[in-house]
Design an enzyme around this catalytic site. Structure first.
Site, PDB file in Angstrom:
ATOM      1  N   ASP A  14       0.750  14.228  16.326  1.00 26.39           N
ATOM      2  CA  ASP A  14       0.706  14.032  14.666  1.00 26.39           C
ATOM      3  C   ASP A  14      -0.331  14.369  13.791  1.00 26.39           C
ATOM      4  O   ASP A  14      -0.742  13.918  12.455  1.00 26.39           O
ATOM      5  CB  ASP A  14       1.674  13.881  13.806  1.00 26.39           C
TER       6      ASP A  14
ATOM      7  N   ILE B  14       0.893  -0.907   0.258  1.00 24.37           N
ATOM      8  CA  ILE B  14       0.149  -0.297  -0.377  1.00 24.37           C
ATOM      9  C   ILE B  14       0.947   1.358   0.051  1.00 24.37           C
ATOM     10  O   ILE B  14       0.852   2.205  -1.019  1.00 24.37           O
ATOM     11  CB  ILE B  14      -1.165  -0.153   1.143  1.00 24.37           C
ATOM     12  N   GLY B  15       1.665   1.501   0.876  1.00 18.85           N
ATOM     13  CA  GLY B  15       3.245   2.140   1.072  1.00 18.85           C
ATOM     14  C   GLY B  15       3.798   2.356   2.290  1.00 18.85           C
ATOM     15  O   GLY B  15       3.435   1.487   3.276  1.00 18.85           O
TER      16      GLY B  15
ATOM     17  N   GLY C  36       6.048   5.012   4.713  1.00 18.96           N
ATOM     18  CA  GLY C  36       6.416   6.530   5.476  1.00 18.96           C
ATOM     19  C   GLY C  36       6.810   6.312   6.624  1.00 18.96           C
ATOM     20  O   GLY C  36       6.637   5.195   7.554  1.00 18.96           O
ATOM     21  N   GLY C  37       8.076   6.772   7.038  1.00 20.51           N
ATOM     22  CA  GLY C  37       8.414   7.139   8.402  1.00 20.51           C
ATOM     23  C   GLY C  37       9.658   6.027   8.177  1.00 20.51           C
ATOM     24  O   GLY C  37       9.926   5.273   7.588  1.00 20.51           O
ATOM     25  N   MET C  38       9.198   4.944   9.059  1.00 15.48           N
ATOM     26  CA  MET C  38       9.460   4.392   9.493  1.00 15.48           C
ATOM     27  C   MET C  38       8.896   2.421   9.423  1.00 15.48           C
ATOM     28  O   MET C  38       9.544   1.499   9.179  1.00 15.48           O
ATOM     29  CB  MET C  38      10.805   3.643  11.373  1.00 15.48           C
TER      30      MET C  38
ATOM     31  N   VAL D 252       3.010  -0.133   4.856  1.00 23.40           N
ATOM     32  CA  VAL D 252       1.780  -1.212   5.070  1.00 23.40           C
ATOM     33  C   VAL D 252       1.641  -1.993   3.346  1.00 23.40           C
ATOM     34  O   VAL D 252       1.905  -1.066   2.593  1.00 23.40           O
ATOM     35  CB  VAL D 252       1.081   0.162   5.477  1.00 23.40           C
TER      36      VAL D 252
END
Length: 361
Positions: free
Chosen positions: A177, A51-52, A54-56, A59
């Site tokens: 956030d 799915i993608g 991001g960060g650490m 998904v």
């Protein structure tokens, strides 16, 4: 609280990129949360697609053979190369999110480690798009999005976000956030706050970092003048409302260092949008939520929600400090049909009296 180290000489990244300003005094973690996770059967989840990332974490979309449904799985692809505090933060995100059972917070289904030793957790697979994507499409004039997401619907969406944050705060959990990119809008009216990776439990003091996204990040967190707390989420909610009103983030278009400087000095302009008149009450609500001093902000998300509901119902927001004339004007506008009926009755009465008077004379 020790002031965080802050280098303002950084390139201008994506407007919604999350930054973490490391606390120089943060102690090295000795706790190993990975060891508390159960080992899960290797064949329970079938990979479908990515799915993608991001960060650490990444998904994935996977099929849960036990329940027969597709779910989203968060993983740490490079977990072997990560320091212990990153691994612990991943597990804390899973456990914090799992604890927050609320209709407007993405639910966690399962937590564990796979056969390779990698930690993971599964969540509801969300269909639709984030509020950030919706606002971008509205800015571009996309007709389908404009029809689907008028301002009234965006404000109802915002109220549900306030509900979710209020619930989290009741559990002493702060998101840290909140931004349009972390609000998911489903195809059938669902609204859920996602990505609790920077969340902290203020009852146990697990918030060991200064966190947030420029434009939505509270000034006291950047300057280090206050410990992380619920007031930071209130500020971010104000930033989200600002984005809903203007279709863009606060201080949009400025380099990240300038956004941080203006935030810590409280130089946030009143929200405006070209060619449109924003409701006075919503402007006032936005500016109160984003006040420089945390004591001047709303003290909880329910106060903020109440003011937004008041404006939507035709009343003055408490943030307006409305005059008697303003309140009277709003009363007339709320009761316009009653006012028209009264005027017609008065006219009819006067006309009848004049006719009667002329007939007698």
């Amino acid at each position: 609280m020790e002031k965080p180290s802050l280098n303002l000489n950084v390139p201008d990244p994506d407007a919604e990129a999350t930054i973490i300003l490391e606390d120089e005094q943060r102690e090295t973690e000795t706790e190993d949360l990975i060891s508390t996770l159960p080992l899960k059967p290797q064949d329970r989840y079938k990979f479908i697609r990515s799915i993608g990332f991001g960060g650490m974490k990444g998904v994935l979309l996977v099929h849960d053979r036990d329940t027969g449904r597709d779910v989203a799985m968060a993983i740490m692809p490079d977990f072997r190369d990560r320091p212990r505090h990153d691994l612990n933060r991943f597990v804390r995100e899973a456990k914090i999110t799992a604890k927050l059972e609320h209709p407007n917070i993405v639910p966690v289904y399962d937590i564990g480690i796979d056969a390779s030793g990698s930690p993971f957790f599964t969540m509801k697979y969300l269909r639709g798009s984030t509020l950030a994507v919706v606002l971008k499409r509205l800015r571009s004039g996309d007709e389908e999005t404009m029809e689907k997401f008028p301002q009234s619907r965006l404000l109802q969406l915002f109220i549900r976000v306030c509900n979710a944050v209020a619930f989290a705060h009741s559990m002493d959990i702060c998101h840290y956030d909140l931004k349009p990119g972390n609000i998911h809008c489903g195809d059938f009216g669902e609204v859920q706050v996602i990505d609790w990776g920077l969340a902290g439990d203020i009852s146990t003091g697990t918030a060991g970092q200064i966190k947030g996204t420029p434009g939505y990040m509270a000034p006291e967190l950047i300057s280090g003048t206050a410990s992380p707390g619920k007031a930071a989420d209130i500020y971010a909610l104000g930033g989200i409302l600002y984005a809903i009103l203007t279709l863009d983030s606060p201080l949009a278009g400025l380099p990240q260092p300038e956004i941080l400087r203006r935030t810590v000095s409280g130089r946030i302009p009143v929200p405006t949008i070209s060619g449109s008149q924003l409701p006075t009450g919503l402007e006032a609500i936005c500016m109160k939520a984003m006040a420089l001093d945390p004591a001047d902000r709303y003290q909880n998300p329910m106060e903020l929600r109440k003011d937004v509901n008041a404006v939507l119902s035709g009343y003055a927001a408490t943030a307006e400090k409305a005059s008697a004339g303003r309140n009277f004007f709003l009363f007339l506008r709320r009761n316009i049909y009653l006012v028209i009926i009264v005027i017609l009755l008065v006219i009819s009465g006067v006309s009848a009296y004049v006719a009667w008077y002329l007939y007698r004379n």
